[in-house]
Design a protein around this motif. Structure first.
Motif, short mmCIF file in Angstrom:
data_model
loop_
_atom_site.label_atom_id
_atom_site.label_comp_id
_atom_site.label_asym_id
_atom_site.label_seq_id
_atom_site.Cartn_x
_atom_site.Cartn_y
_atom_site.Cartn_z
N PRO A 34 10.11 68.57 58.31
CA PRO A 34 10.87 67.76 59.27
C PRO A 34 10.04 66.69 59.99
CG PRO A 34 11.40 70.07 59.54
CD PRO A 34 10.27 70.00 58.58
N SER A 35 8.80 66.95 60.30
CA SER A 35 8.01 65.96 61.04
C SER A 35 7.59 64.78 60.18
CB SER A 35 6.77 66.63 61.64
OG SER A 35 5.91 67.09 60.61
N LYS A 36 7.75 64.87 58.87
CA LYS A 36 7.39 63.78 57.96
C LYS A 36 8.54 62.82 57.70
CE LYS A 36 3.20 65.12 56.91
NZ LYS A 36 2.06 64.37 57.33
N GLN A 37 9.73 63.13 58.19
CA GLN A 37 10.91 62.33 57.87
C GLN A 37 10.75 60.88 58.31
OE1 GLN A 37 14.59 63.81 59.40
NE2 GLN A 37 15.79 62.23 58.41
N ALA A 38 10.25 60.63 59.50
CA ALA A 38 10.09 59.26 59.97
C ALA A 38 9.10 58.50 59.11
CB ALA A 38 9.64 59.27 61.43
N GLN A 39 8.02 59.15 58.73
CA GLN A 39 7.01 58.50 57.88
C GLN A 39 7.60 58.14 56.51
OE1 GLN A 39 3.64 61.01 57.20
NE2 GLN A 39 2.62 59.55 55.88
N PHE A 40 8.39 59.02 55.92
CA PHE A 40 8.99 58.75 54.62
C PHE A 40 10.07 57.69 54.73
CE2 PHE A 40 7.77 63.27 53.22
CZ PHE A 40 6.57 62.82 52.72
N ASP A 41 10.85 57.70 55.79
CA ASP A 41 11.87 56.67 55.98
C ASP A 41 11.23 55.30 56.15
OD1 ASP A 41 13.93 58.48 55.77
OD2 ASP A 41 14.18 58.73 57.95
N ARG A 42 10.14 55.23 56.91
CA ARG A 42 9.42 53.97 57.09
C ARG A 42 8.86 53.47 55.76
NH1 ARG A 42 4.31 54.23 58.60
NH2 ARG A 42 4.73 56.12 59.78
N ALA A 43 8.30 54.36 54.98
CA ALA A 43 7.74 53.99 53.68
C ALA A 43 8.84 53.52 52.73
CB ALA A 43 6.99 55.16 53.07
N ALA A 44 9.99 54.14 52.79
CA ALA A 44 11.09 53.74 51.91
C ALA A 44 11.63 52.37 52.28
CB ALA A 44 12.21 54.77 51.98
N ASN A 45 11.60 52.02 53.56
CA ASN A 45 12.17 50.74 54.00
C ASN A 45 11.15 49.62 54.08
OD1 ASN A 45 14.78 51.73 54.26
ND2 ASN A 45 14.34 52.55 56.28
N ASP A 46 9.86 49.93 54.15
CA ASP A 46 8.84 48.89 54.25
C ASP A 46 8.86 47.93 53.08
OD1 ASP A 46 7.82 49.44 56.70
OD2 ASP A 46 6.04 50.52 55.98
N ILE A 47 9.08 48.41 51.91
CA ILE A 47 9.06 47.55 50.74
C ILE A 47 10.26 46.60 50.74
CG2 ILE A 47 10.32 49.02 49.14
CD1 ILE A 47 8.10 48.34 47.09
N LEU A 48 11.34 47.00 51.36
CA LEU A 48 12.52 46.16 51.42
C LEU A 48 12.43 45.14 52.55
CD1 LEU A 48 15.26 48.87 50.85
CD2 LEU A 48 14.25 47.36 49.16
N ASP A 49 11.75 45.46 53.64
CA ASP A 49 11.69 44.57 54.79
C ASP A 49 10.94 43.28 54.49
OD1 ASP A 49 13.12 46.39 56.23
OD2 ASP A 49 11.38 47.27 57.21
N ASN A 50 9.99 43.31 53.58
CA ASN A 50 9.17 42.14 53.29
C ASN A 50 9.75 41.24 52.23
OD1 ASN A 50 7.27 42.97 55.17
ND2 ASN A 50 6.15 44.19 53.66
N GLU A 51 10.93 41.54 51.72
CA GLU A 51 11.51 40.76 50.65
C GLU A 51 12.70 39.91 51.12
OE1 GLU A 51 12.42 43.13 47.29
OE2 GLU A 51 10.37 43.81 47.03
N ASP A 52 12.67 39.46 52.36
CA ASP A 52 13.78 38.66 52.86
C ASP A 52 13.49 37.17 52.75
OD1 ASP A 52 11.84 38.60 54.74
OD2 ASP A 52 13.15 38.96 56.46
N THR A 53 12.41 36.78 52.11
CA THR A 53 12.08 35.37 51.92
C THR A 53 11.85 35.12 50.43
OG1 THR A 53 9.71 35.80 52.20
CG2 THR A 53 10.98 35.22 54.17
N PRO A 54 11.90 33.87 50.01
CA PRO A 54 11.64 33.57 48.59
C PRO A 54 10.20 33.94 48.20
CG PRO A 54 12.64 31.69 49.68
CD PRO A 54 12.31 32.69 50.74
N CYS A 55 10.04 34.25 46.94
CA CYS A 55 8.72 34.62 46.44
C CYS A 55 7.81 33.38 46.40
CB CYS A 55 8.86 35.19 45.03
SG CYS A 55 7.31 35.76 44.35
#
Length: 56
Positions: A34-55
């Motif tokens: 249970p204490s790892k849930q925030a870390q895993f959620d952040r890791a799952a979303n980090d890769i998507l957060d940086n793709e909001d601009t053109p390559c």
């Protein structure tokens, strides 16, 4: 103590099986801790957060 090849093979097969099962249980316990849930959620979303601009 004289060990023949068949005894060593049987020990290696059974030890390998139990080792694989134990490591699988450790991996599942770590993934669902249970204490790892925030870390895993952040890791799952980090890769998507940086793709909001053109390559570039």
């Amino acid at each position: 103590m004289d060990l023949d090849h068949g005894t060593l093979v049987a020990f290696a097969k059974s030890f390998g099986l139990f080792y694989l099962i134990a490591m699988s249980l450790v991996a599942v316990a770590y993934a669902f801790w249970p204490s790892k849930q925030a870390q895993f959620d952040r890791a799952a979303n980090d890769i998507l957060d940086n793709e909001d601009t053109p390559c570039r």
